[in-house]
Scaffold this active site. Sequence first.
Site, PDB file in Angstrom:
ATOM      1  CB  CYS A  18      -0.943   0.014   1.198  1.00 56.22           C
ATOM      2  SG  CYS A  18      -0.098   0.203   2.786  1.00 56.22           S
ATOM      3  CB  CYS A  21       4.237  -0.423   2.013  1.00 58.61           C
ATOM      4  SG  CYS A  21       3.111  -1.537   2.872  1.00 58.61           S
ATOM      5  CG  ASP A 430       2.198  16.091 -30.973  1.00 54.87           C
ATOM      6  OD1 ASP A 430       3.196  16.750 -31.307  1.00 54.87           O
ATOM      7  OD2 ASP A 430       1.774  15.116 -31.622  1.00 54.87           O
ATOM      8  CG  ASP A 630      -0.156  11.377 -32.297  1.00 51.67           C
ATOM      9  OD1 ASP A 630       0.702  12.245 -32.062  1.00 51.67           O
ATOM     10  OD2 ASP A 630      -0.398  10.941 -33.441  1.00 51.67           O
ATOM     11  CG  ASP A 634       3.889  13.507 -28.465  1.00 54.26           C
ATOM     12  OD1 ASP A 634       4.560  14.531 -28.622  1.00 54.26           O
ATOM     13  OD2 ASP A 634       3.037  13.115 -29.281  1.00 54.26           O
TER      14      ASP A 634
END
Length: 844
Positions: A18, A21, A430, A630, A634
């Site tokens: 978790c 932790c 972009d 895309d 990027d």
Amino acid sequence: MSQSNVNKQTFPVLGMSCAACAARVDKTLNHQPGVCSASVNYAAATATVEYDTTQCSPEALKKAVQDAGYDLVTDAGKNSAEIAEDAHTQRYRELRFRTICAIALSLPVAVIGMFFMDMPYANWTMWILSTPVVFWLGRGFYIHAWKQLKHRSANMDTLVANSTGIAYLFSLFNLFFPEFWLERGVTPHVYFEAASVIIAFILLGRTLEERAKGRTSDSIKKLMGLQPRTVTRLNANGEWEETAIEQVMPGDTLSVKPGERIAVDGRVSEGYSYVDESMLSGEPVPVLKQVSDEVYAGTINQKGSFRFRAEKVGADTMLAHIIHTVQEAQGSKAPVQKLVDKIAGIFVPAIMSIALLTFICWFALAPENGFTHGLLSAVTVLIIACPCALGLATPTAIMVGIGKGAEQGILIKDAESLEIAKKVDTIVLDKTGTITEGKPVVTDAIWNTQDTYLQAVFYALERCSEHPLASAVVHYAESLPDTKAHIAIENAESLTGQGIKGISNGKTYYAGNLRLLTENHIAIPAELQEKAKTFASEAKTVIWFSDAETALGVFAIADRIKPTSKAAIEDLQKKGITVLMLTGDNPVTAKAIAAQAGIKEYRAEMLPQHKAGIIKQLQAEGKCVAMVGDGINDSSALAQADLSIAMGQGSDLAMDVAKMTLISSDLSKITDAIQLSVFTTRTIRQNLFWAFIYNLIGVPIAAGILYPINGFLLNPMIAGAAMAMSSVSVVTNSLRLRNKRIGKPAEATSAPLPEPEPIAIKASAPSKPQPQTVSRTYKVEGMMCNHCRTYVEKALNSIEGVEAQVTLEPPIATLTYTEGKELPIETLQQAITEKAGDYTISEA
């Protein structure tokens, strides 16, 4: 401390269950002597440590982490990543097995506990079924809770272990010693179903979380996969040999064949070719590479062959820098401290203190029944303070929110992105494939002749060309009715940096740039020159066609913006969000696209690391930044951004790095994602509010605060029912998200820009009187995105005498029969099936 002795390394961390932790490991590493800084990424299960090698070592860090109850993988090389991946795979398989078994055993326990309490041996059956759930399948909660206790801290495991352990032991006591309560006038109830069902629920959540975490390294793997394993190298004997990429050294001469990926960074020494560098620049048009031009690892050679001299290999290549940037951006983010884990650190000891105080008060203030009532009330407090409602508050809302997003064409990878989206105040876009369509198309065709034969010659000549833009012309030609005839081109010759020439019926024709015409002393009519200047001012690529004497036509090619981009950007700006465009393209094109899209701020000629740097700069200014892209180029910027959004039609790598994916690649979905974020976050807060109100009211009543007033003492059975109802209320509130309206009401979307019609400068023949037109509307089934809509529309427009406009929302096609004659539905269906695909058209 000498900077030369400072080393920065990233280590896989094992055993974290978790966010608390991760915080524990982070705190442990930062307290070690010689450590300058340490950051633990819970999602990636890694720790990035900067330390002084004279005072600290990986072995010392490993021992410190092991002492804290976890493990650090410090083995050098690939083995480290393999060990971590094997550990994750093993943990996921184990969790999945335990979850399935826990659900299978808990389901009958819950049914018996709720509906068949009076059946013979009901309590014994529930005990037998719940025991393996608690002590075998749920043992991890108790082990981790014990580790937390040793370090004087608490988390969700402590809460789960505490409530389920008390419920189980109390039920076990009541099962074996019912007379203890019967002698005191109290009916002994068992709560085995509470213990087993809680463990099953929490295990299910952990399994889903572990599966999601396993995908964080996919982006790095795919980036590494861009580099070929072997290369063709010229050895010392002057012979070509295939060798492993690890053997390549700077100065080696390598050969690249058509279609191969370039292995390392270098400079062309012989030959030429076009190279697809979209992974770096994001631009769809391959770049001509000649002698002395630089080439980069991971880029793709097109049709030609060439040789180049290696200059940068291994960790020094541009591709390696991109990989490092992605890793650094993913690892630099502080772990998401889940609200439930934060609260558990205070809530757990508070509840245990209240339970203990309850028993002490009853025992001290009620001498007659103080022990009985005190014990009963203390157990009731621990049962009613069960973490089920707290545990369900966030995941149920997230699950519904993610499902709602999927319905809207928005794929959401994790809860963090849903929470961040509503905070975004700056969006970085972009250009290619995000604002624009992502592929060059012919936007204008101007002819200086009406001779269809000459037009067919031009398209045939372009079919012989190896230039990347030639495919755009060929695609455009295929949509025209008079260019299907085969025209033979003889002696086709590619002219590097200029274009192509060929012979048809004994005459020479040229297709290419202005330099090609100028060097061959070809006359250009003033009308065509003016048109070409206009195209150039709009940042379009100009292609000329001529015979040996005069220019016959001029054509413009560009990457057009998507039909919805401008409206989507305007909508974001109205909401007060700053929109910035980053592109690897040249400044002239960037300026033109920004103007068309309504974007005020833009940056051109940006490499991947530059994009990530701009985002870092914006974040340093206090901005909450979303990156929308895309392409592979990027990926580092997407990893760096607070919120990363990928286009569904883009690269797999971009979608792996991004936290959200827009299936339709429609920018208007960004506004929908922000709206969904607002609704989901509001639901989470409501859930947590009701979970806390439930505990705030329920715990004092369970402790017996009403007993002195009206003699009411809460029965543990009712406490269990109240606990169940709190969970039901949380789930019900989350399900309300499904009814929320996201986005604008359905309306016809803008049609894409039509294919350009050829324009003849010379006077055309007198037009014939047009027959009366007929319009009909049809329903189209099977369209999922804007590309589907475009295919269907083009297929219908290819039918002679038909003008079609197709919309996605609602999915309809409006056909205008220009000849006044309506066509049968079978003809329309045949055209769609042949030219678009598996779509169905029917009467509206």
